[in-house]
Design a protein around this motif. Structure first.
Motif, PDB file in Angstrom:
ATOM      1  N   ASP A 450      41.548 -38.918 -19.667  1.00 20.05           N
ATOM      2  CA  ASP A 450      42.513 -39.110 -18.587  1.00 20.05           C
ATOM      3  C   ASP A 450      43.230 -40.446 -18.699  1.00 20.05           C
ATOM      4  O   ASP A 450      44.339 -40.628 -18.209  1.00 20.05           O
ATOM      5  CB  ASP A 450      41.826 -38.982 -17.216  1.00 20.05           C
ATOM      6  N   ARG A 451      42.582 -41.411 -19.371  1.00 22.77           N
ATOM      7  CA  ARG A 451      43.229 -42.707 -19.586  1.00 22.77           C
ATOM      8  C   ARG A 451      42.582 -43.378 -20.798  1.00 22.77           C
ATOM      9  O   ARG A 451      41.466 -43.051 -21.197  1.00 22.77           O
ATOM     10  CB  ARG A 451      43.091 -43.598 -18.354  1.00 22.77           C
ATOM     11  N   LEU A 452      43.320 -44.318 -21.371  1.00 19.04           N
ATOM     12  CA  LEU A 452      42.838 -45.078 -22.530  1.00 19.04           C
ATOM     13  C   LEU A 452      42.943 -46.556 -22.193  1.00 19.04           C
ATOM     14  O   LEU A 452      44.028 -47.067 -21.913  1.00 19.04           O
ATOM     15  CB  LEU A 452      43.679 -44.758 -23.773  1.00 19.04           C
ATOM     16  N   GLU A 453      41.801 -47.226 -22.229  1.00 19.19           N
ATOM     17  CA  GLU A 453      41.781 -48.626 -21.833  1.00 19.19           C
ATOM     18  C   GLU A 453      41.554 -49.573 -22.999  1.00 19.19           C
ATOM     19  O   GLU A 453      41.592 -50.783 -22.824  1.00 19.19           O
ATOM     20  CB  GLU A 453      40.700 -48.845 -20.761  1.00 19.19           C
ATOM     21  N   GLN A 454      41.289 -49.034 -24.184  1.00 20.86           N
ATOM     22  CA  GLN A 454      41.071 -49.886 -25.352  1.00 20.86           C
ATOM     23  C   GLN A 454      41.464 -49.148 -26.617  1.00 20.86           C
ATOM     24  O   GLN A 454      41.673 -47.922 -26.593  1.00 20.86           O
ATOM     25  CB  GLN A 454      39.612 -50.329 -25.423  1.00 20.86           C
ATOM     26  N   GLY A 455      41.565 -49.886 -27.719  1.00 19.83           N
ATOM     27  CA  GLY A 455      42.018 -49.284 -28.968  1.00 19.83           C
ATOM     28  C   GLY A 455      41.007 -48.356 -29.595  1.00 19.83           C
ATOM     29  O   GLY A 455      41.377 -47.357 -30.215  1.00 19.83           O
ATOM     30  N   VAL A 456      39.710 -48.689 -29.453  1.00 17.96           N
ATOM     31  CA  VAL A 456      38.642 -47.865 -29.998  1.00 17.96           C
ATOM     32  C   VAL A 456      37.807 -47.344 -28.836  1.00 17.96           C
ATOM     33  O   VAL A 456      37.348 -48.114 -27.996  1.00 17.96           O
ATOM     34  CB  VAL A 456      37.747 -48.668 -30.972  1.00 17.96           C
ATOM     35  N   ASN A 457      37.622 -46.035 -28.788  1.00 15.87           N
ATOM     36  CA  ASN A 457      36.917 -45.389 -27.684  1.00 15.87           C
ATOM     37  C   ASN A 457      35.697 -44.668 -28.248  1.00 15.87           C
ATOM     38  O   ASN A 457      35.805 -43.831 -29.139  1.00 15.87           O
ATOM     39  CB  ASN A 457      37.837 -44.386 -26.992  1.00 15.87           C
ATOM     40  N   ARG A 458      34.524 -44.994 -27.712  1.00 12.86           N
ATOM     41  CA  ARG A 458      33.278 -44.495 -28.271  1.00 12.86           C
ATOM     42  C   ARG A 458      32.532 -43.597 -27.298  1.00 12.86           C
ATOM     43  O   ARG A 458      32.596 -43.786 -26.078  1.00 12.86           O
ATOM     44  CB  ARG A 458      32.357 -45.654 -28.666  1.00 12.86           C
ATOM     45  N   GLY A 459      31.817 -42.638 -27.863  1.00 12.48           N
ATOM     46  CA  GLY A 459      30.945 -41.770 -27.089  1.00 12.48           C
ATOM     47  C   GLY A 459      29.804 -41.301 -27.971  1.00 12.48           C
ATOM     48  O   GLY A 459      29.646 -41.747 -29.117  1.00 12.48           O
ATOM     49  N   ILE A 460      29.000 -40.389 -27.450  1.00 14.64           N
ATOM     50  CA  ILE A 460      27.865 -39.853 -28.199  1.00 14.64           C
ATOM     51  C   ILE A 460      27.715 -38.371 -27.888  1.00 14.64           C
ATOM     52  O   ILE A 460      27.830 -37.957 -26.730  1.00 14.64           O
ATOM     53  CB  ILE A 460      26.549 -40.583 -27.833  1.00 14.64           C
ATOM     54  N   LEU A 461      27.475 -37.578 -28.917  1.00 18.29           N
ATOM     55  CA  LEU A 461      27.055 -36.194 -28.754  1.00 18.29           C
ATOM     56  C   LEU A 461      25.542 -36.163 -28.942  1.00 18.29           C
ATOM     57  O   LEU A 461      25.031 -36.508 -30.012  1.00 18.29           O
ATOM     58  CB  LEU A 461      27.741 -35.286 -29.779  1.00 18.29           C
ATOM     59  N   GLU A 462      24.834 -35.755 -27.882  1.00 18.76           N
ATOM     60  CA  GLU A 462      23.377 -35.666 -27.926  1.00 18.76           C
ATOM     61  C   GLU A 462      22.978 -34.228 -28.241  1.00 18.76           C
ATOM     62  O   GLU A 462      23.461 -33.289 -27.596  1.00 18.76           O
ATOM     63  CB  GLU A 462      22.798 -36.099 -26.580  1.00 18.76           C
ATOM     64  N   VAL A 463      22.114 -34.061 -29.241  1.00 17.31           N
ATOM     65  CA  VAL A 463      21.675 -32.741 -29.681  1.00 17.31           C
ATOM     66  C   VAL A 463      20.182 -32.628 -29.412  1.00 17.31           C
ATOM     67  O   VAL A 463      19.373 -33.329 -30.015  1.00 17.31           O
ATOM     68  CB  VAL A 463      21.965 -32.523 -31.183  1.00 17.31           C
ATOM     69  N   LEU A 464      19.824 -31.739 -28.464  1.00 17.17           N
ATOM     70  CA  LEU A 464      18.423 -31.559 -28.088  1.00 17.17           C
ATOM     71  C   LEU A 464      17.972 -30.152 -28.440  1.00 17.17           C
ATOM     72  O   LEU A 464      18.675 -29.185 -28.163  1.00 17.17           O
ATOM     73  CB  LEU A 464      18.215 -31.791 -26.589  1.00 17.17           C
ATOM     74  N   ALA A 465      16.793 -30.056 -29.049  1.00 16.62           N
ATOM     75  CA  ALA A 465      16.221 -28.755 -29.398  1.00 16.62           C
ATOM     76  C   ALA A 465      14.922 -28.578 -28.629  1.00 16.62           C
ATOM     77  O   ALA A 465      14.039 -29.443 -28.667  1.00 16.62           O
ATOM     78  CB  ALA A 465      15.952 -28.675 -30.896  1.00 16.62           C
ATOM     79  N   GLU A 466      14.819 -27.467 -27.917  1.00 21.50           N
ATOM     80  CA  GLU A 466      13.598 -27.186 -27.165  1.00 21.50           C
ATOM     81  C   GLU A 466      12.393 -27.144 -28.101  1.00 21.50           C
ATOM     82  O   GLU A 466      12.430 -26.527 -29.161  1.00 21.50           O
ATOM     83  CB  GLU A 466      13.726 -25.855 -26.429  1.00 21.50           C
ATOM     84  N   GLY A 467      11.314 -27.817 -27.692  1.00 22.40           N
ATOM     85  CA  GLY A 467      10.091 -27.799 -28.472  1.00 22.40           C
ATOM     86  C   GLY A 467      10.098 -28.699 -29.685  1.00 22.40           C
ATOM     87  O   GLY A 467       9.182 -28.635 -30.506  1.00 22.40           O
ATOM     88  N   ARG A 468      11.125 -29.559 -29.813  1.00 21.62           N
ATOM     89  CA  ARG A 468      11.216 -30.462 -30.964  1.00 21.62           C
ATOM     90  C   ARG A 468      11.323 -31.901 -30.469  1.00 21.62           C
ATOM     91  O   ARG A 468      12.114 -32.197 -29.560  1.00 21.62           O
ATOM     92  CB  ARG A 468      12.437 -30.126 -31.819  1.00 21.62           C
ATOM     93  N   PRO A 469      10.590 -32.839 -31.080  1.00 25.45           N
ATOM     94  CA  PRO A 469      10.639 -34.220 -30.611  1.00 25.45           C
ATOM     95  C   PRO A 469      11.857 -34.990 -31.082  1.00 25.45           C
ATOM     96  O   PRO A 469      12.224 -36.001 -30.479  1.00 25.45           O
ATOM     97  CB  PRO A 469       9.355 -34.830 -31.196  1.00 25.45           C
ATOM     98  N   THR A 470      12.472 -34.530 -32.185  1.00 24.02           N
ATOM     99  CA  THR A 470      13.615 -35.262 -32.720  1.00 24.02           C
ATOM    100  C   THR A 470      14.871 -34.948 -31.924  1.00 24.02           C
ATOM    101  O   THR A 470      15.270 -33.783 -31.788  1.00 24.02           O
ATOM    102  CB  THR A 470      13.844 -34.892 -34.202  1.00 24.02           C
TER     103      THR A 470
END
Length: 482
Positions: A450-470
């Motif tokens: 919706d808006r850009l406040e800086q030149g580099v914009n960071r996020g994370i995709l979290e991948v969770l698997a049921e029954g797995r610790p990693t």
């Protein structure tokens, strides 16, 4: 299944010949780097005593250290990118662009592709392919795979990466196949047929077959590559091939012909010198080319204050490479047997089908905007599909491919952690059933800023698997659109 045998003493001699040839050719060509005219070089022009420094060889000392510390299975474009940032100071052309992109958060191969329109097709990668060939002698597909990981750091999906695949495959195959024309076929079999590297190499081969002089062959290559400009991979790889084709088996004549084509002369001389060193072995290299420069490795492009303990001469480098070959062969078994006692036997080399393009097609199909992560149970590939530039109010489509790495089905949750006010459609949490067969699922979403406040914009995709610790964490990086 077909097998060939390499005697380890002969292998050591050929690896030593590779590095000695690399040093010879680089020293021969370095004083003329960047000359665009046809040259008339017949021998060394610098004072005798030691070789000239050459980044073509330097950078491979860093890759050797990475293999020593991480093991063959621990090598990827992302790992090599980290080694770039630690140990390689120069900011020249694609080197500098790649490092700037990485420091902004962009991972390979995006680091080598983004805003690198000219230099992604240049020479920085195919000139450093020998380490992969020597670690995987007689396994051109393995060498090509590592060369692709390496080259994509600073060349993305450009012709520079394609060129590295070619030289690595040819040099690796040269340990077991000694016919020049067969080696050229092997190298070309690993390339997209419509690539500019394949086209330039083909022009050189056709010119030689037609009986043209090497100068006429060079002119055809230069004319065809005029739109790319100088210091570009297609023409310079073709100059290596011209030296090889017109050198008539003579080491000195071959490397001089390659250098006399001009342009990136230290690279063309060094690469052909290394290839001929593999084919001839150290024992057959002419003494008049070795004695003026000796054994020492003189560096120019690496941080020796941090990268301590690297090989200081050709013999030490040869032994360091030989020490890593058993681990490489354990990680990537093949049909080339090494023997301390049995003589080399290459009688069944044709049965290895070294020119099979099947494995290389995976390299061709890789997106230069895709980053991959192995989370043991699941491999995640996130493909931006284009330059990672996002504009406020304009949806950015992203594809996520999940590959099952274990013999079971599982539930996967994808959770997107984005800058404040950003959203994901169709939803912020995606639930995926990942089957054992077929093992892949593709998820397509749109990122909305919706808006850009800086030149580099960071996020994370979290991948969770049921029954797995990693838990997998995939970095997301978007540059604000220009």
């Amino acid at each position: 299944m077909s097998k060939v045998t390499l005697n380890t003493a002969e292998l050591r001699d050929r690896i030593n010949g590779c590095w000695m040839g690399k040093s010879i050719g680089g020293t021969l060509g370095a004083p003329f780097e960047g000359r665009r005219a046809i040259l008339d070089v017949t021998g060394y022009t610098h004072p005798a005593g030691e070789p000239l420094p050459n980044d073509d060889l330097d950078l491979q000392l860093v890759w050797l250290r990475a293999v020593q510390e991480r093991g063959p299975r621990g090598i990827s474009s992302q790992v090599l990118g980290e080694y770039w940032l630690n140990y390689i100071p120069p900011h020249w052309n694609e080197y500098g662009i790649s490092k700037a992109n990485q420091r902004a958060g962009l991972l390979p191969p995006i680091s080598g592709h983004y805003r690198n329109e000219r230099w992604r097709n240049s020479n920085g990668a195919w000139i450093r392919s020998e380490i992969w060939a020597c670690l995987a002698p007689g396994q051109p597909d393995v060498a090509a795979r590592f060369a692709c990981e390496d080259a994509s750091v600073d060349h993305g999906g450009g012709e520079g990466t394609i060129a590295a695949v070619f030289t690595a495959a040819v040099q690796s195959a040269a340990f077991v196949e000694h016919d020049r024309d067969a080696l050229l076929r092997i190298g070309l079999s690993k390339l997209p047929p419509d690539s500019r590297v394949a086209r330039s190499v083909g022009i050189a081969i056709d010119a030689c077959k037609a009986g043209l002089t090497w100068q006429e062959a060079r002119a055809k290559v230069v004319a065809d590559s005029a739109d790319l400009g100088w210091f570009q991979a297609p023409a310079n790889v073709a100059f290596v091939v011209i030296g090889w084709l017109y050198g008539e088996g003579d080491f000195g004549k071959s490397i001089c012909t390659a250098v006399n084509c001009g342009d990136d002369t230290d690279c063309t001389g060094a690469t052909l010198g290394a290839l001929l060193g593999i084919l001839l072995g150290r024992k057959a290299l002419p003494a008049e080319w070795i004695e003026p420069i000796g054994e020492r490795i003189v560096t120019v492009a690496i941080d020796r204050g941090s990268l301590y303990g690297i090989p200081g001469d050709i013999g030490a480098l040869t032994e360091a490479v030989m020490a890593q070959i058993p681990a490489m062969r354990t990680a990537f078994p093949g049909d080339v047997e090494l023997s301390e006692t049995a003589p080399t036997d290459l009688s069944d080399v044709a049965g290895l089908k070294l020119d099979d393009p099947k494995a290389a097609r995976d390299l061709w199909s890789r997106s230069p905007y895709a980053v991959s992560f192995d989370f043991v149970h699941t491999r995640v590939c996130l493909d931006y599909g284009r330059d990672p530039e996002i504009a406020a109010g304009k949806p950015f489509p992203i594809a996520v491919t999940l590959t099952n790495r274990m013999p079971e089905s599982r539930h996967i949750d994808l959770r997107w952690h984005l800058p404040e006010g950003w959203t994901v459609t169709p939803s912020a949490v995606n639930h995926v059933m990942l089957d054992h067969w077929p093992p892949e699922r593709r998820v397509e979403v749109e990122i909305n800023a919706d808006r850009l406040e800086q030149g580099v914009n960071r996020g994370i995709l979290e991948v969770l698997a049921e029954g797995r610790p990693t838990v997998g964490l995939v970095p997301l990086v978007f540059m604000s659109a220009r």
